[in-house]
Design a protein around this motif. Structure first.
Motif, PDB file in Angstrom:
ATOM      1  N   ARG A  79       2.532   4.686  -0.818  1.00 33.03           N
ATOM      2  CA  ARG A  79       2.892   3.573   0.084  1.00 33.03           C
ATOM      3  C   ARG A  79       3.601   4.090   1.344  1.00 33.03           C
ATOM      4  NH1 ARG A  79       4.036   1.182  -5.038  1.00 33.03           N
ATOM      5  NH2 ARG A  79       2.476  -0.395  -5.509  1.00 33.03           N
ATOM      6  N   LYS A  80       4.488   5.079   1.164  1.00 33.17           N
ATOM      7  CA  LYS A  80       5.214   5.651   2.295  1.00 33.17           C
ATOM      8  C   LYS A  80       4.243   6.318   3.275  1.00 33.17           C
ATOM      9  CE  LYS A  80       8.875   8.923   3.387  1.00 33.17           C
ATOM     10  NZ  LYS A  80       9.763   9.964   2.873  1.00 33.17           N
ATOM     11  N   GLU A  93       2.293   3.766   5.234  1.00 36.59           N
ATOM     12  CA  GLU A  93       3.072   3.215   6.345  1.00 36.59           C
ATOM     13  C   GLU A  93       3.182   4.216   7.492  1.00 36.59           C
ATOM     14  OE1 GLU A  93       6.769   2.056   4.564  1.00 36.59           O
ATOM     15  OE2 GLU A  93       5.833   0.436   3.422  1.00 36.59           O
ATOM     16  N   GLU A  94       3.401   5.487   7.166  1.00 33.99           N
ATOM     17  CA  GLU A  94       3.535   6.519   8.197  1.00 33.99           C
ATOM     18  C   GLU A  94       2.237   6.712   8.984  1.00 33.99           C
ATOM     19  OE1 GLU A  94       4.816  10.031   6.168  1.00 33.99           O
ATOM     20  OE2 GLU A  94       6.874   9.324   5.950  1.00 33.99           O
ATOM     21  N   ASN A 124       0.228   4.411   9.747  1.00 28.84           N
ATOM     22  CA  ASN A 124      -0.029   3.167  10.474  1.00 28.84           C
ATOM     23  C   ASN A 124      -1.431   2.618  10.214  1.00 28.84           C
ATOM     24  OD1 ASN A 124       2.517   3.005  11.744  1.00 28.84           O
ATOM     25  ND2 ASN A 124       1.850   4.544  13.227  1.00 28.84           N
ATOM     26  N   THR A 158      -4.411  -2.823   6.254  1.00 24.09           N
ATOM     27  CA  THR A 158      -4.915  -3.082   4.911  1.00 24.09           C
ATOM     28  C   THR A 158      -6.430  -2.970   4.877  1.00 24.09           C
ATOM     29  OG1 THR A 158      -3.047  -4.559   4.588  1.00 24.09           O
ATOM     30  CG2 THR A 158      -4.829  -4.727   3.000  1.00 24.09           C
TER      31      THR A 158
END
Length: 182
Positions: free
Chosen positions: A91-92, A95-96, A98, A101
């Motif tokens: 998940r990290k 997010e990193e 960008n 979904t």
């Protein structure tokens, strides 16, 4: 006399060159084999994604995607030969990077994220729930080659979920053992 010496020297040089060439060829074969062995000896590191829900809209079993993945992770954690990538790390990285979904829906994006997280294999799954029947499809994919190394489909009822997930886990572990990937 000089000409004979030069001819003799050229013959010796040619023989030496051929010998060195064969030596390099043979050592190249040994290197390729040992690198293949090294790859096969590399420990298995798996990342498991939430399973995709392919059920008709309006079903009550939306939660199963995460539940299947979590239960599979719990069962795989008991294997001493398989390392697991924490889902929080995935998940990290998501997010990193960008990613949206929608981008995460592609297997290629998931494989890339898994690779960034240190996984060499990914577990993908999907399910379809209709009435009291569930069809579960699971695939283990090599991150580098994108080749499916294992797949399993099974139809069961919701009450059989834990049994089926344990069975899938055992088949994944035994598949890696029999293919000497560990």
């Amino acid at each position: 006399m000089d000409i004979d010496y030069q001819t003799h020297f050229k013959r010796k040089l040619n023989a030496f060159t051929i010998f060195i060439t064969w030596l390099f060829l043979l050592s190249g074969c040994a290197t390729r084999e040992s690198s293949k062995t090294d790859r096969m000896a590399k420990p298995i590191t798996l990342a498991v994604w939430d399973f995709d829900n392919n059920s008709p809209p309006g079903g009550e079993l939306e939660y199963l995607g995460k539940a299947f993945a979590e239960e599979l992770l719990t069962n795989l954690a008991s294997s001493t030969k398989i390392k697991l990538v924490e889902r929080e790390l995935l998940r990290k990285i998501f997010e990193e990077q960008n990613l949206s979904t929608a981008q995460l829906a592609s297997d290629e994006s998931r494989l890339r994220l898994g690779h960034l997280a240190g996984a060499n294999h990914m577990v993908f799954g999907s399910y379809v729930a209709i009435g009291d029947q569930i069809r579960l499809d699971v695939r283990v994919v090599d991150v580098e080659s994108s080749l499916t190394e294992f797949s399993k489909s099974q139809i069961f009822t919701i009450s059989e979920t834990s049994f089926v997930i344990k069975e899938v886990c055992n088949k994944i572990v035994s598949k890696f053992n029999e293919s000497n990937l560990m």
